[in-house]
Design an enzyme around this catalytic site. Structure first.
Site, PDB file in Angstrom:
ATOM      1  N   VAL A 126      31.115  33.725  37.883  1.00 55.84           N
ATOM      2  CA  VAL A 126      30.866  33.142  36.561  1.00 55.84           C
ATOM      3  C   VAL A 126      30.490  31.678  36.695  1.00 55.84           C
ATOM      4  O   VAL A 126      29.586  31.187  36.000  1.00 55.84           O
ATOM      5  CB  VAL A 126      32.074  33.338  35.620  1.00 55.84           C
ATOM      6  CG1 VAL A 126      31.820  32.684  34.266  1.00 55.84           C
ATOM      7  CG2 VAL A 126      32.387  34.817  35.434  1.00 55.84           C
ATOM      8  N   CYS A 127      31.130  30.964  37.602  1.00 52.94           N
ATOM      9  CA  CYS A 127      30.801  29.549  37.806  1.00 52.94           C
ATOM     10  C   CYS A 127      29.363  29.401  38.282  1.00 52.94           C
ATOM     11  O   CYS A 127      28.639  28.491  37.856  1.00 52.94           O
ATOM     12  CB  CYS A 127      31.771  28.908  38.796  1.00 52.94           C
ATOM     13  SG  CYS A 127      33.475  28.873  38.209  1.00 52.94           S
ATOM     14  N   THR A 128      28.936  30.296  39.162  1.00 53.35           N
ATOM     15  CA  THR A 128      27.555  30.299  39.638  1.00 53.35           C
ATOM     16  C   THR A 128      26.596  30.486  38.474  1.00 53.35           C
ATOM     17  O   THR A 128      25.629  29.736  38.314  1.00 53.35           O
ATOM     18  CB  THR A 128      27.366  31.412  40.694  1.00 53.35           C
ATOM     19  OG1 THR A 128      28.142  31.072  41.842  1.00 53.35           O
ATOM     20  CG2 THR A 128      25.912  31.592  41.078  1.00 53.35           C
ATOM     21  N   MET A 134      26.470  27.306  36.174  1.00 58.21           N
ATOM     22  CA  MET A 134      25.693  26.187  36.696  1.00 58.21           C
ATOM     23  C   MET A 134      24.205  26.517  36.730  1.00 58.21           C
ATOM     24  O   MET A 134      23.362  25.665  36.443  1.00 58.21           O
ATOM     25  CB  MET A 134      26.195  25.772  38.085  1.00 58.21           C
ATOM     26  CG  MET A 134      27.605  25.172  38.071  1.00 58.21           C
ATOM     27  SD  MET A 134      27.802  23.726  36.987  1.00 58.21           S
ATOM     28  CE  MET A 134      28.679  24.448  35.588  1.00 58.21           C
ATOM     29  N   THR A 190      32.138  31.083  42.919  1.00 56.56           N
ATOM     30  CA  THR A 190      32.606  32.254  42.181  1.00 56.56           C
ATOM     31  C   THR A 190      31.503  32.692  41.222  1.00 56.56           C
ATOM     32  O   THR A 190      30.645  31.893  40.831  1.00 56.56           O
ATOM     33  CB  THR A 190      33.907  31.964  41.421  1.00 56.56           C
ATOM     34  OG1 THR A 190      33.681  30.896  40.497  1.00 56.56           O
ATOM     35  CG2 THR A 190      35.032  31.580  42.379  1.00 56.56           C
TER      36      THR A 190
END
Length: 153
Positions: A45-47, A50, A43
């Site tokens: 924002v998660c990308t 990280m 997703t």
């Protein structure tokens, strides 16, 4: 569910990384640890969250800190995701089975969605929780804020 309290001993765990090697929290005593929780791989924002860990990896090293990216995704999924994102320094850990057990121990599991909240938890060299910040599911954590907190510990 209430997030873990600052000042409490961080619950120990062993979770698989993307190579399915067990990462044991207690092995990192003597270093600060950042548990950077993201709800779901693949997703936006998660990308970005990280990638921000990976880009700042050297800064974490100078602050005697080991950053971990955690979610309830299976390790095989996280392995493929790490390859696409070119994440090679930051260990991505899987809290898949028993599903969300560590996230539950830290008080950040969302039962209705089967995933963790987005959160950053900083643990000091002695294993004590020093900082907890919960974000909205679509909110990008401020990496500069995290680095600033780490610099003050």
């Amino acid at each position: 569910m209430k997030p873990i309290e600052i000042g409490s001993l961080a619950p120990d765990f062993t979770l698989d990384d993307i190579l399915e090697q067990g990462i044991h929290l207690a092995d990192y005593r003597g270093k600060k640890v950042l548990l950077s929780w993201h709800p779901a791989a693949w997703t936006g924002v998660c990308t970005d969250q990280m990638r921000s860990l990976e880009v700042n990896y050297e800064k974490f090293q100078t602050l005697n800190t080991v950053p971990f990216g955690l979610s309830c995704d299976p390790s095989a999924c996280k392995k493929a995701w790490a390859a696409v994102l070119s994440i090679g320094d930051v260990a991505l850990l899987s809290d898949f089975w028993p599903h969300g057990k560590v996230a539950r121990n830290y008080g950040i599991f969302i039962d209705e969605f089967g995933m963790s909240q987005r959160a950053n938890i900083i643990i000091d060299e002695a294993g004590i929780v020093k900082w907890v910040k919960i974000y909205g599911l679509s909110e990008m954590p401020d990496i500069d804020e995290v680095l600033q907190v780490l610099a003050t510990l």
